[in-house]
Design a protein around this motif. Structure first.
Motif, PDB file in Angstrom:
ATOM      1  N   GLN A 216       0.856  -1.180   0.000  1.00 46.23           N
ATOM      2  CA  GLN A 216       0.000   0.000   0.000  1.00 46.23           C
ATOM      3  C   GLN A 216       0.897   1.237   0.000  1.00 46.23           C
ATOM      4  OE1 GLN A 216      -2.411  -0.795   3.533  1.00 46.23           O
ATOM      5  NE2 GLN A 216      -4.172  -1.311   2.239  1.00 46.23           N
ATOM      6  N   ASP A 234      -3.463   0.273  -3.676  1.00 43.77           N
ATOM      7  CA  ASP A 234      -3.458  -0.977  -2.904  1.00 43.77           C
ATOM      8  C   ASP A 234      -3.258  -2.096  -3.919  1.00 43.77           C
ATOM      9  OD1 ASP A 234      -3.829  -3.128  -1.271  1.00 43.77           O
ATOM     10  OD2 ASP A 234      -5.733  -2.447  -0.406  1.00 43.77           O
ATOM     11  N   ASP A 268      -5.817   8.722   3.608  1.00 47.86           N
ATOM     12  CA  ASP A 268      -6.038   7.363   3.110  1.00 47.86           C
ATOM     13  C   ASP A 268      -5.633   6.385   4.205  1.00 47.86           C
ATOM     14  OD1 ASP A 268      -3.164   6.760   2.826  1.00 47.86           O
ATOM     15  OD2 ASP A 268      -3.233   8.151   1.128  1.00 47.86           O
ATOM     16  N   ARG A 269      -5.696   5.092   3.908  1.00 49.61           N
ATOM     17  CA  ARG A 269      -5.523   4.084   4.948  1.00 49.61           C
ATOM     18  C   ARG A 269      -4.069   3.895   5.390  1.00 49.61           C
ATOM     19  NH1 ARG A 269      -9.932  -0.770   4.066  1.00 49.61           N
ATOM     20  NH2 ARG A 269     -11.766   0.597   3.857  1.00 49.61           N
ATOM     21  N   THR A 297     -11.488   8.803   5.882  1.00 49.00           N
ATOM     22  CA  THR A 297     -10.420   7.904   5.437  1.00 49.00           C
ATOM     23  C   THR A 297     -10.846   7.220   4.153  1.00 49.00           C
ATOM     24  OG1 THR A 297      -9.822   7.531   7.749  1.00 49.00           O
ATOM     25  CG2 THR A 297      -8.917   6.015   6.128  1.00 49.00           C
ATOM     26  N   GLY A 299     -10.305   4.479   1.099  1.00 52.24           N
ATOM     27  CA  GLY A 299      -9.706   3.204   0.723  1.00 52.24           C
ATOM     28  C   GLY A 299      -9.555   3.126  -0.784  1.00 52.24           C
ATOM     29  N   TRP A 306     -13.345   7.457  10.079  1.00 54.59           N
ATOM     30  CA  TRP A 306     -12.632   6.630  11.045  1.00 54.59           C
ATOM     31  C   TRP A 306     -12.415   7.460  12.316  1.00 54.59           C
ATOM     32  CZ3 TRP A 306      -8.085   3.082   9.012  1.00 54.59           C
ATOM     33  CH2 TRP A 306      -8.616   2.122   8.132  1.00 54.59           C
ATOM     34  N   ARG A 330      -9.151   2.155  16.812  1.00 54.52           N
ATOM     35  CA  ARG A 330     -10.221   2.603  15.920  1.00 54.52           C
ATOM     36  C   ARG A 330     -11.551   2.028  16.396  1.00 54.52           C
ATOM     37  NH1 ARG A 330     -12.219   0.515  10.070  1.00 54.52           N
ATOM     38  NH2 ARG A 330     -13.984   1.961   9.959  1.00 54.52           N
ATOM     39  N   ASP A 337     -16.820  -3.707   9.968  1.00 54.45           N
ATOM     40  CA  ASP A 337     -15.738  -2.732   9.881  1.00 54.45           C
ATOM     41  C   ASP A 337     -14.412  -3.369  10.289  1.00 54.45           C
ATOM     42  OD1 ASP A 337     -17.357  -0.726   9.024  1.00 54.45           O
ATOM     43  OD2 ASP A 337     -17.405   0.386  10.907  1.00 54.45           O
ATOM     44  N   GLN A 338     -13.362  -2.948   9.611  1.00 53.14           N
ATOM     45  CA  GLN A 338     -12.024  -3.395   9.999  1.00 53.14           C
ATOM     46  C   GLN A 338     -11.627  -2.738  11.323  1.00 53.14           C
ATOM     47  OE1 GLN A 338      -8.416  -1.580   8.330  1.00 53.14           O
ATOM     48  NE2 GLN A 338      -7.916  -3.611   7.495  1.00 53.14           N
ATOM     49  N   LEU A 357      -4.222  -5.217  12.675  1.00 53.65           N
ATOM     50  CA  LEU A 357      -5.414  -5.048  11.835  1.00 53.65           C
ATOM     51  C   LEU A 357      -6.222  -6.338  11.884  1.00 53.65           C
ATOM     52  CD1 LEU A 357      -3.667  -3.409   8.727  1.00 53.65           C
ATOM     53  CD2 LEU A 357      -4.768  -2.249  10.655  1.00 53.65           C
TER      54      LEU A 357
END
Length: 375
Positions: A216, A234, A268-269, A297, A299, A306, A330, A337-338, A357
């Motif tokens: 990424q 990504d 961004d992430r 945020t 992706g 976030w 987070r 959701d991640q 993560l």
């Protein structure tokens, strides 16, 4: 024979008539005053006239009407039903001289034919309302900027300045453990952070046996407010990317996906972790335990908000050794959701010393700092 008998009778009758005729003037003169100069009888004639007409009866005075009481406010006139055009029998049998004035006026009003109602005027067409512009659509949540909420739940005003201090360019190496589709693996990862004060680039790459490589990358500008991403990519088996257009307030995606609205401060992430490092390094007292920091945020195919909650400082046991670090978590907003937890080390300019993560299906990747050096 009858003739000798009738003759004397006829003569007697004639003699009687002659006597009557002779004596009649004397009866008439006897009633008048005598005239000594006149001895001769006079013959007087009289004319017989019809008797005079009787005098007309005196007119009967009309009854004086009683005095009317004081006029009271009358209700709105009610339209009466049509009346007959002929006078009632009472009005015909009574002469106007004998009829009271009020009765006579009422009779005349009833006898008069009803007046036709005037035709209604055609309605004036109303002017069409001036065209109005439709109300603007509600502003998307992802157009908001950075939001800071204090531990007692009070959000700071949106225009509150949040200073930043970028960490020095660094290469960080991590030992990775994880799980993918219930398969546990060990891998290595590297985070390369570079900037020259005007532009930046950050790249994170994970390599794992039988899993492959995932990279990424984020690059963009450096401003007084921190990082302003321009492109995020990504890449694993294929590449997906997002282009940032802050003028149009949109993030556009490749392959094709609907654009997402974004506002100032969007990250961004990958850049979001470095932006947090810069904010905490500049003013750590602004972010006590319990404070919350929210970013838009982006992706590879969407944008969402976030929110990170600040927790206490912990001492991590890492491949590098023991290292104090501030934990940030987070907060998921919905199922799926991640989850992301990171520990920022003050001794490294608040660069991440550990990143974990976790996906909704249970897959996770845990990056623990093994070494760091200048790039």
């Amino acid at each position: 024979m009858r003739t000798p008998v009738l003759l004397p009778l006829t003569a007697a009758v004639l003699a009687a008539h002659a006597w009557l005729l002779w004596e009649l003037p004397a009866w008439s003169s006897a009633s008048a005053s005598p005239d000594p100069t006149r001895n001769a009888p006079a013959f007087t004639t009289r004319s017989i006239a019809p008797p005079p007409a009787p005098p007309p009866p005196a007119p009967v005075a009309a009854p004086v009407p009683a005095p009317r009481p004081q006029a009271r406010p009358r209700p709105a006139p009610v339209r009466a039903a049509p009346v007959p055009t002929e006078l009632p029998a009472e009005a015909v049998e009574t002469t106007p001289a004998e009829m009271p004035q009020e009765t006579l006026a009422a009779a005349r009003e009833q006898a008069a034919p009803p007046m036709p109602e005037p035709a209604p005027e055609p309605p004036v067409p109303a002017e069409p309302p001036a065209p109005t512009e439709p109300p603007p659509p509600p502003r998307a949540e992802t157009l908001q900027g950075v939001q800071l909420v204090t531990p007692d739940g009070q959000p700071l005003p949106a225009d509150t300045p949040l200073p930043v201090k970028l960490p020095a360019p660094t290469r960080l190496a991590f030992d990775v453990t994880g799980q993918a589709k219930r398969f546990e693996y060990h891998a290595s990862a590297e985070l390369l952070w570079q900037h020259d004060g005007q532009r930046y680039q950050v790249r994170q790459q994970i390599k794992a046996f039988l899993v492959g490589t995932r990279a990424q990358t984020s690059n963009g500008q450096v401003t007084d407010a921190g990082l302003v991403p321009q492109r995020f990519s990504d890449q694993s088996r294929s590449e997906k990317s997002a282009e940032f257009d802050f003028v149009a307030e949109q993030a556009r995606f490749t392959p094709a996906a609907p654009p997402a609205p974004i506002g100032a401060g969007a990250q961004d992430r990958i850049s979001v972790f470095l932006q947090l490092s810069a904010m905490l390094a500049a003013a750590p007292e602004r972010y006590p335990e319990g404070a919350q920091i929210t970013f838009t945020t982006v992706g590879s195919n969407d944008a969402e908000r976030w929110t990170f909650r600040v927790h206490a400082t912990e001492t991590l046991e890492l491949p590098l050794g023991a290292l104090p670090a501030l934990r940030l978590e987070r907060l998921p907003r919905r199922a799926g959701d991640q989850q992301a937890t990171l520990w920022l080390a003050p001794s490294l300019g608040y660069l991440p010393a550990r990143i974990r993560l976790t996906q909704a299906n249970g897959d996770f990747a845990d990056l623990r700092l093994q070494a760091h050096a200048a790039p």
